[in-house]
Design a protein around this motif. Structure first.
Motif, PDB file in Angstrom:
ATOM      1  N   ASP A  53       0.853  -1.187   0.000  1.00 41.73           N
ATOM      2  CA  ASP A  53       0.000   0.000   0.000  1.00 41.73           C
ATOM      3  C   ASP A  53       0.892   1.241   0.000  1.00 41.73           C
ATOM      4  O   ASP A  53       1.026   1.938   1.000  1.00 41.73           O
ATOM      5  CB  ASP A  53      -0.914  -0.027   1.234  1.00 41.73           C
ATOM      6  CG  ASP A  53      -1.840   1.164   1.299  1.00 41.73           C
ATOM      7  OD1 ASP A  53      -1.980   1.878   0.281  1.00 41.73           O
ATOM      8  OD2 ASP A  53      -2.428   1.402   2.375  1.00 41.73           O
ATOM      9  N   TRP A  54       1.509   1.526  -1.130  1.00 46.16           N
ATOM     10  CA  TRP A  54       2.455   2.632  -1.251  1.00 46.16           C
ATOM     11  C   TRP A  54       1.760   3.973  -1.041  1.00 46.16           C
ATOM     12  O   TRP A  54       0.768   4.260  -1.703  1.00 46.16           O
ATOM     13  CB  TRP A  54       3.121   2.618  -2.629  1.00 46.16           C
ATOM     14  CG  TRP A  54       3.823   1.345  -2.961  1.00 46.16           C
ATOM     15  CD1 TRP A  54       3.385   0.357  -3.791  1.00 46.16           C
ATOM     16  CD2 TRP A  54       5.106   0.925  -2.473  1.00 46.16           C
ATOM     17  NE1 TRP A  54       4.303  -0.659  -3.854  1.00 46.16           N
ATOM     18  CE2 TRP A  54       5.374  -0.343  -3.062  1.00 46.16           C
ATOM     19  CE3 TRP A  54       6.051   1.486  -1.614  1.00 46.16           C
ATOM     20  CZ2 TRP A  54       6.536  -1.054  -2.807  1.00 46.16           C
ATOM     21  CZ3 TRP A  54       7.214   0.781  -1.359  1.00 46.16           C
ATOM     22  CH2 TRP A  54       7.451  -0.471  -1.954  1.00 46.16           C
ATOM     23  N   ASN A  55       2.323   4.805  -0.164  1.00 49.26           N
ATOM     24  CA  ASN A  55       1.692   6.100   0.069  1.00 49.26           C
ATOM     25  C   ASN A  55       1.771   7.016  -1.148  1.00 49.26           C
ATOM     26  O   ASN A  55       0.872   7.827  -1.376  1.00 49.26           O
ATOM     27  CB  ASN A  55       2.278   6.791   1.317  1.00 49.26           C
ATOM     28  CG  ASN A  55       3.794   6.816   1.335  1.00 49.26           C
ATOM     29  OD1 ASN A  55       4.433   6.850   0.290  1.00 49.26           O
ATOM     30  ND2 ASN A  55       4.366   6.800   2.522  1.00 49.26           N
ATOM     31  N   PHE A  56       2.816   6.899  -1.963  1.00 45.03           N
ATOM     32  CA  PHE A  56       2.946   7.765  -3.130  1.00 45.03           C
ATOM     33  C   PHE A  56       1.972   7.403  -4.250  1.00 45.03           C
ATOM     34  O   PHE A  56       1.769   8.189  -5.185  1.00 45.03           O
ATOM     35  CB  PHE A  56       4.388   7.760  -3.676  1.00 45.03           C
ATOM     36  CG  PHE A  56       4.840   6.405  -4.172  1.00 45.03           C
ATOM     37  CD1 PHE A  56       4.502   5.957  -5.429  1.00 45.03           C
ATOM     38  CD2 PHE A  56       5.610   5.586  -3.358  1.00 45.03           C
ATOM     39  CE1 PHE A  56       4.919   4.716  -5.889  1.00 45.03           C
ATOM     40  CE2 PHE A  56       6.033   4.345  -3.799  1.00 45.03           C
ATOM     41  CZ  PHE A  56       5.685   3.910  -5.062  1.00 45.03           C
ATOM     42  N   ALA A  57       1.375   6.217  -4.174  1.00 41.85           N
ATOM     43  CA  ALA A  57       0.430   5.781  -5.204  1.00 41.85           C
ATOM     44  C   ALA A  57      -0.964   5.539  -4.628  1.00 41.85           C
ATOM     45  O   ALA A  57      -1.802   4.921  -5.280  1.00 41.85           O
ATOM     46  CB  ALA A  57       0.940   4.498  -5.868  1.00 41.85           C
ATOM     47  N   ARG A  58      -1.199   6.039  -3.412  1.00 43.60           N
ATOM     48  CA  ARG A  58      -2.487   5.808  -2.749  1.00 43.60           C
ATOM     49  C   ARG A  58      -3.522   6.841  -3.206  1.00 43.60           C
ATOM     50  O   ARG A  58      -3.226   8.023  -3.315  1.00 43.60           O
ATOM     51  CB  ARG A  58      -2.321   5.881  -1.238  1.00 43.60           C
ATOM     52  CG  ARG A  58      -3.576   5.489  -0.450  1.00 43.60           C
ATOM     53  CD  ARG A  58      -3.348   5.620   1.038  1.00 43.60           C
ATOM     54  NE  ARG A  58      -2.240   4.772   1.464  1.00 43.60           N
ATOM     55  CZ  ARG A  58      -1.319   5.151   2.330  1.00 43.60           C
ATOM     56  NH1 ARG A  58      -1.348   6.372   2.860  1.00 43.60           N
ATOM     57  NH2 ARG A  58      -0.342   4.322   2.664  1.00 43.60           N
ATOM     58  N   VAL A 127     -10.092   3.032  -0.857  1.00 46.73           N
ATOM     59  CA  VAL A 127      -8.696   3.437  -0.713  1.00 46.73           C
ATOM     60  C   VAL A 127      -7.869   2.386  -1.439  1.00 46.73           C
ATOM     61  O   VAL A 127      -7.916   1.208  -1.083  1.00 46.73           O
ATOM     62  CB  VAL A 127      -8.277   3.533   0.767  1.00 46.73           C
ATOM     63  CG1 VAL A 127      -6.827   3.982   0.883  1.00 46.73           C
ATOM     64  CG2 VAL A 127      -9.206   4.487   1.524  1.00 46.73           C
ATOM     65  N   TYR A 128      -7.129   2.816  -2.447  1.00 45.79           N
ATOM     66  CA  TYR A 128      -6.462   1.820  -3.279  1.00 45.79           C
ATOM     67  C   TYR A 128      -5.127   2.319  -3.818  1.00 45.79           C
ATOM     68  O   TYR A 128      -4.825   3.515  -3.785  1.00 45.79           O
ATOM     69  CB  TYR A 128      -7.365   1.397  -4.433  1.00 45.79           C
ATOM     70  CG  TYR A 128      -7.762   2.497  -5.400  1.00 45.79           C
ATOM     71  CD1 TYR A 128      -7.009   2.773  -6.532  1.00 45.79           C
ATOM     72  CD2 TYR A 128      -8.922   3.241  -5.198  1.00 45.79           C
ATOM     73  CE1 TYR A 128      -7.380   3.758  -7.437  1.00 45.79           C
ATOM     74  CE2 TYR A 128      -9.309   4.227  -6.096  1.00 45.79           C
ATOM     75  CZ  TYR A 128      -8.541   4.476  -7.213  1.00 45.79           C
ATOM     76  OH  TYR A 128      -8.918   5.462  -8.114  1.00 45.79           O
ATOM     77  N   ALA A 184       6.269   3.082   5.699  1.00 41.41           N
ATOM     78  CA  ALA A 184       5.707   3.687   6.917  1.00 41.41           C
ATOM     79  C   ALA A 184       6.564   4.819   7.456  1.00 41.41           C
ATOM     80  O   ALA A 184       6.117   5.574   8.328  1.00 41.41           O
ATOM     81  CB  ALA A 184       5.522   2.623   7.997  1.00 41.41           C
ATOM     82  N   ASN A 185       7.782   4.968   6.956  1.00 42.56           N
ATOM     83  CA  ASN A 185       8.648   6.048   7.427  1.00 42.56           C
ATOM     84  C   ASN A 185       8.103   7.425   7.073  1.00 42.56           C
ATOM     85  O   ASN A 185       8.524   8.427   7.645  1.00 42.56           O
ATOM     86  CB  ASN A 185      10.058   5.898   6.842  1.00 42.56           C
ATOM     87  CG  ASN A 185      10.814   4.746   7.467  1.00 42.56           C
ATOM     88  OD1 ASN A 185      10.552   4.352   8.604  1.00 42.56           O
ATOM     89  ND2 ASN A 185      11.749   4.179   6.727  1.00 42.56           N
ATOM     90  N   GLU A 186       7.165   7.480   6.107  1.00 42.94           N
ATOM     91  CA  GLU A 186       6.609   8.757   5.697  1.00 42.94           C
ATOM     92  C   GLU A 186       5.159   8.919   6.124  1.00 42.94           C
ATOM     93  O   GLU A 186       4.381   9.602   5.472  1.00 42.94           O
ATOM     94  CB  GLU A 186       6.731   8.931   4.183  1.00 42.94           C
ATOM     95  CG  GLU A 186       8.145   9.214   3.721  1.00 42.94           C
ATOM     96  CD  GLU A 186       8.188   9.747   2.304  1.00 42.94           C
ATOM     97  OE1 GLU A 186       9.056  10.590   2.027  1.00 42.94           O
ATOM     98  OE2 GLU A 186       7.357   9.320   1.486  1.00 42.94           O
ATOM     99  N   GLN A 187       4.771   8.287   7.208  1.00 42.04           N
ATOM    100  CA  GLN A 187       3.426   8.463   7.720  1.00 42.04           C
ATOM    101  C   GLN A 187       3.405   8.163   9.209  1.00 42.04           C
ATOM    102  O   GLN A 187       4.279   7.488   9.731  1.00 42.04           O
ATOM    103  CB  GLN A 187       2.432   7.554   6.981  1.00 42.04           C
ATOM    104  CG  GLN A 187       2.695   6.057   7.170  1.00 42.04           C
ATOM    105  CD  GLN A 187       1.820   5.214   6.264  1.00 42.04           C
ATOM    106  OE1 GLN A 187       1.662   5.497   5.080  1.00 42.04           O
ATOM    107  NE2 GLN A 187       1.232   4.178   6.811  1.00 42.04           N
ATOM    108  N   VAL A 188       2.404   8.710   9.882  1.00 42.74           N
ATOM    109  CA  VAL A 188       2.192   8.448  11.299  1.00 42.74           C
ATOM    110  C   VAL A 188       0.790   7.897  11.449  1.00 42.74           C
ATOM    111  O   VAL A 188      -0.192   8.586  11.155  1.00 42.74           O
ATOM    112  CB  VAL A 188       2.346   9.720  12.150  1.00 42.74           C
ATOM    113  CG1 VAL A 188       2.041   9.412  13.614  1.00 42.74           C
ATOM    114  CG2 VAL A 188       3.752  10.290  12.015  1.00 42.74           C
ATOM    115  N   GLY A 189       0.695   6.655  11.858  1.00 42.51           N
ATOM    116  CA  GLY A 189      -0.602   6.021  11.996  1.00 42.51           C
ATOM    117  C   GLY A 189      -1.277   6.367  13.300  1.00 42.51           C
ATOM    118  O   GLY A 189      -0.649   6.870  14.243  1.00 42.51           O
ATOM    119  N   SER A 190      -2.583   6.113  13.348  1.00 41.14           N
ATOM    120  CA  SER A 190      -3.322   6.328  14.584  1.00 41.14           C
ATOM    121  C   SER A 190      -3.015   5.205  15.563  1.00 41.14           C
ATOM    122  O   SER A 190      -2.526   4.139  15.189  1.00 41.14           O
ATOM    123  CB  SER A 190      -4.830   6.361  14.300  1.00 41.14           C
ATOM    124  OG  SER A 190      -5.245   5.166  13.669  1.00 41.14           O
TER     125      SER A 190
END
Length: 201
Positions: A53-58, A127-128, A184-190
């Motif tokens: 689930d790449w953040n740059f392609a989400r 979300v894809y 995950a290094n470029e996001q902060v999850g809940s």
């Protein structure tokens, strides 16, 4: 981090370098390396996108209602599968990211011509991972992963050595395993929710 100096030809050259082969200036070239990379590049790109689930392609998209009815007594709604979707990751819960996951299922349309999404949520937002082709948006790790995915496909035609192809496949698989942590290094999850049995105490 985006990679502004990358191109399809450079990714192909990285793949060829992985197997000890000379690089290419373009995928439209006449040399064997260019022809093989041109044949397999798009497939390998989609394969690499699908593994995480790449953040740059989400992408998040309000799903369009499908013309076919959902299976009676099984699901309440049927939606169209987005045309640019590589992999549907989840249905967004209106209650927020910390809420329970929304159940869904992928199924062929009645005429078996397209995929559809079945769920019980009205006005669902999917979300894809999208079919991203803009290479400058790829992360550096993804570029490297893609280079090994492509190398795995072109290795045997260009070297005639099955052991080289096997090594490329293993490297791709190993990198895929650590992809979620790198991404995950470029996001902060809940904060993770407690299990349902704990919440009900």
């Amino acid at each position: 981090m985006a990679t502004s100096n990358i191109s399809e030809a450079r990714i192909a050259s990285m793949a060829l370098s992985n197997i000890g082969h000379s690089g290419v200036e373009s995928l439209t070239g006449t040399e064997a390396g260019a022809k093989e990379c041109d044949l397999w590049y798009d497939f390998s790109r989609k394969q690499a996108l699908a593994v995480n689930d790449w953040n740059f392609a989400r992408r998040r998209l309000t799903l369009a209602t499908h013309s076919d009815d959902p299976p009676a007594g099984v699901w309440a709604y049927r939606y169209q599968y987005p045309s640019d979707c590589i992999a549907l990751r989840k249905i967004q819960n209106p209650a927020g990211e910390a809420a329970d996951a929304i159940s869904f299922e992928i199924e062929l349309s009645d005429d078996q011509s397209t995929k559809s999404i079945l769920t019980d949520l009205d006005d669902a937002v999917g979300v894809y991972t999208m079919n991203l082709t803009e290479v400058t948006l790829f992360s550096e790790f993804f570029v490297q992963l893609l280079s090994f995915a492509l190398a795995a496909q072109v290795a045997y035609p260009l070297t005639g050595k099955q052991e080289v192809r096997t090594a490329m496949i293993e490297t791709f698989r190993n990198m895929s395993l650590v992809a979620p942590a790198v991404n995950a290094n470029e996001q902060v999850g809940s904060k993770p929710r407690d299990a349902e049995w704990i919440r009900e105490r």
